[in-house]
Motif scaffolding. Structure first.
Motif, short mmCIF file in Angstrom:
data_model
loop_
_atom_site.label_atom_id
_atom_site.label_comp_id
_atom_site.label_asym_id
_atom_site.label_seq_id
_atom_site.Cartn_x
_atom_site.Cartn_y
_atom_site.Cartn_z
N ILE A 216 -4.93 -0.54 1.66
CA ILE A 216 -5.26 -1.55 0.35
C ILE A 216 -3.94 -1.30 -0.63
N GLY A 217 -3.51 -2.27 -1.03
CA GLY A 217 -2.25 -2.34 -1.92
C GLY A 217 -2.69 -1.68 -3.05
N ASP A 218 -1.87 -1.05 -3.82
CA ASP A 218 -1.92 -0.21 -4.98
C ASP A 218 -0.81 -0.17 -6.09
N ASP B 32 0.91 -1.31 0.01
CA ASP B 32 -0.08 0.14 -0.14
C ASP B 32 0.86 1.25 0.05
N SER B 33 0.59 2.22 -0.99
CA SER B 33 1.74 3.40 -1.04
C SER B 33 0.97 4.59 -0.51
N ASP B 34 -0.50 4.64 -0.09
CA ASP B 34 -1.38 5.91 0.10
C ASP B 34 -1.99 5.71 1.74
N GLU C 111 -8.77 3.20 -6.40
CA GLU C 111 -8.15 2.84 -5.15
C GLU C 111 -6.68 2.22 -5.58
N ASP D 296 -4.32 3.76 2.71
CA ASP D 296 -5.64 3.50 2.86
C ASP D 296 -5.71 1.95 3.48
MG MG Z 1 -3.66 2.01 -1.30
#
Ligand code: MG
Ligand code: NOJ
Length: 599
Positions: free
Chosen positions: A65-67, A59-61, A112, A63
């Protein structure tokens, strides 16, 4: 899901053995193949494939959740462990009922997960590192939120027959009932009524995953357009989802769909295996569609140049069917139909005999000149380490990396990640949510989808969020990239040395093979090539220590001294030491890789 994936047909399997067997001794326990296979291999034939489950990789942001940016930031890790091609589970716009396998827009990235620019960055960086990116292509169904479905609901021109619609039938009391008794993979009827059209639509998976109508040429064209669109973005090919259910039987002369017979394997009337699914999966038309997609890949390369664009096909089917996916003498099909035998056959129990059965079932049915492949896990199965038993983690990774052909690693297998413990409250998988608190554990696929374990810190380094979309799996404090990279010995280090050996060894890339189950517990595999080192894999899948004489029980031509190249984590033997194949003692779960080269 389970039901769909596990349906097997013994009759067809036997037939397949007869039809496809090309080995002269298919019935004996000792199998060998001597054809010289030293010809140059294309990239995918010796590739180190790796499956990324984007929601759970990085997850970079914050939240939870991976992205895509997360994946891009971790590409060096893939490079470091020797991955040459990564396939990404779906990243397209989706209401996430089935976590991306319900696509609302096949041409858009799920917000997302990021943007199209993020995707371009990912491809650019992967290319720079020499890693190919493969996308998941989900041709069987779209989300009910897809514009095509909304148009079809309204019978808009060109979309009337995009999906499989039917008026249903009337029962004895004149009440309208679904067209047939077919069941979906996630429990219950495969038909859903829509007031707007006064018709039922077909869904082989969840209610929100609407089956596309492949008897409509406009659908076939649309799906090929999608393939070309993503090829234009620089992807190296596709993993194709749920291929066996692409086509169903056609309606009869009265315009009706036939009911399926009851299978007799379960009393659970909502479970898909309650019925024999022969009329709704593994249809001949499906094979032809795979050949058509291959044509798209080959044409694309012819026009645009570059490396081969690959098709990896998801098919849990009897060998007679699966092997046709490869193509035949006159037409090419999938480069690799995934080989799930080490998952499906080993459900009976893990032993040298079941391993041999799994390997046999592929190697003896595979048509000549095709490339084998080996899969031990994915996002639909429990974690390999939990399924096979933690003590066999390395033995299994070592096996798939020494068998001939391509190998596929599901993220975290290289670390020995184990199943997450997911409560009823936490489970989000539709396969579980459509059941109930008492039985959901039989269906949930969430345990293998927990966040990837990078560090021993907060959220295992996966995310800075206060809550991740699924909880972390146990033992992330020890089973993670940081710890395993800095330990003298770890699952990860073993994995890395295997990949290095595969890269440097002509024998592993091109050599012949011979394997045998020695008694219940010991499995031995020999890879050999004229003028090059012989490699031996030997593993004890049992619970007791065993001593074996490989020269008399397996192969009299083995040298009397071999070098220990790689060993499973708990092995006490010294790497680089001499091993006499005449007497090898293996503890429970112990696995070794020996080379004929003496230092
Ligand atoms: Mg994310
Ligand atoms: C197979 C995928 O691997 C699985 O996760 C999904 O639920 C079904 N196909 C439906 O797309």
């Amino acid at each position: 899901m389970k039901s769909l994936l596990h349906s097997r047909n013994i009759f067809l399997s036997l037939l397949a053995v007869v039809l496809y067997a090309h080995s002269s001794c298919w019935a004996c326990t000792l199998t060998s193949k001597n054809a010289a296979q030293a010809e140059e291999k294309d990239w995918w034939q010796t590739a180190q494939f790796y499956q990324i489950y984007p929601r759970s990789f990085q997850d970079s942001d914050g939240d939870g959740i991976g992205d895509l940016k997360g994946i891009t930031s971790r590409l060096e890790y893939l490079k470091d462990i020797g991955v040459t091609a990564a396939w990404l589970s779906p990243i397209f716009k989706s209401p996430m009922v089935d976590f991306g396998y319900d696509i609302a827009d096949f041409y858009e990235i799920q917000s997302e997960y990021g943007t199209m620019d993020d995707f371009r960055e990912l491809i650019a960086k992967a290319n720079a590192l020499g890693i190919k990116i493969i996308l998941d292509f989900v041709p069987n169904h779209s989300s009910d939120e897809c514009e095509w479905f909304q148009k079809s609901l309204r019978r808009e021109r060109g979309y009337e027959d995009y999906y499989v619609w039917h008026y249903g039938k009337l029962d004895a009391d004149g009440k309208r009932i679904p067209p047939s008794n077919w069941l979906q993979a996630f429990r219950g009827s495969a038909w859903e009524w829509r007031e707007e059209r006064q018709q039922y639509y077909l869904h082989q998976f969840a209610v929100q995953q609407v089956d596309l109508n492949y008897r409509n040429p406009a659908v076939v064209e649309q799906m090929k357009r999608i393939l070309r669109y993503w090829l234009d973005q620089g992807v190296a090919g596709f993993r194709v989802d749920a291929v066996p259910v692409l086509f169903e039987v056609e309606t009869d002369e009265n315009g009706q769909y036939p009911d399926l017979e009851v299978s007799g394997t379960t009393d659970d009337k909502d479970d898909r295996t309650y019925l024999k699914n022969n009329l709704v999966e593994n249809r001949p038309e499906t094979i032809d569609m795979v050949y058509q997609w291959r044509q798209v890949m080959d044409d694309y390369q012819r026009i645009h140049g570059g490396d081969t664009r690959v098709l990896l096909i998801e098919t849990y089917a009897p060998p007679a069917y699966t092997m046709q996916m490869y193509g035949n003498r006159s037409v090419e099909g999938a480069h690799l139909p995934f080989n799930f035998n080490l998952i499906t056959v080993l459900k009976q129990g893990v032993s040298a005999t079941t391993v041999q059965e799994a390997v046999d079932e592929w190697m003896k049915n595979m048509p000549a000149k095709r490339t084998a492949n080996w899969v031990i896990g994915n996002h639909d199965q429990r974690r390999a380490a939990s399924r096979y038993g933690v003590q066999r983690t390395d033995a299994m990774n070592m096996l798939v990396l020494t068998l001939p052909g391509a190998s596929v690693t599901y993220q975290g297998e290289e670390l020995g990640m184990i199943d997450g413990e997911i409560s009823w409250e936490d489970t989000v998988d539709p396969a579980a949510c459509n059941s109930n608190k008492d039985i959901y554990e039989n269906f949930t696929r969430d345990p293998s989808r927990t966040p990837f374990q990078w560090t021993a810190g907060t959220n295992a380094g996966f995310s800075t969020a206060s809550k991740t979309w699924l909880p972390l799996a146990p033992q992330y404090q020890t089973l993670n990239v940081d710890v395993e990279n800095s330990s003298a010995r770890s699952h990860l280090k073993i994995y890395k040395s295997l990949v290095e050996l595969r890269k440097s060894s002509k024998t592993l890339q091109n050599g012949s093979y011979k394997y045998k189950a020695l008694a219940e517990d010991l499995f031995v595999l020999k890879r050999f090539l004229n003028g090059d080192d012989t490699i031996i894999y030997v593993a004890n899948f049992g619970d007791k220590t065993v001593t074996v004489d490989l020269q008399s029980e397996f192969d009299a031509t083995l040298p009397s001294t071999m070098t220990l190249k790689i060993s499973s984590l708990d092995s006490t033997k010294t790497l680089g030491s001499d091993i006499n194949p005449k007497s090898i003692t293996l503890a429970a779960g112990e696995a070794l890789i020996l080379s004929s080269r003496t230092k």
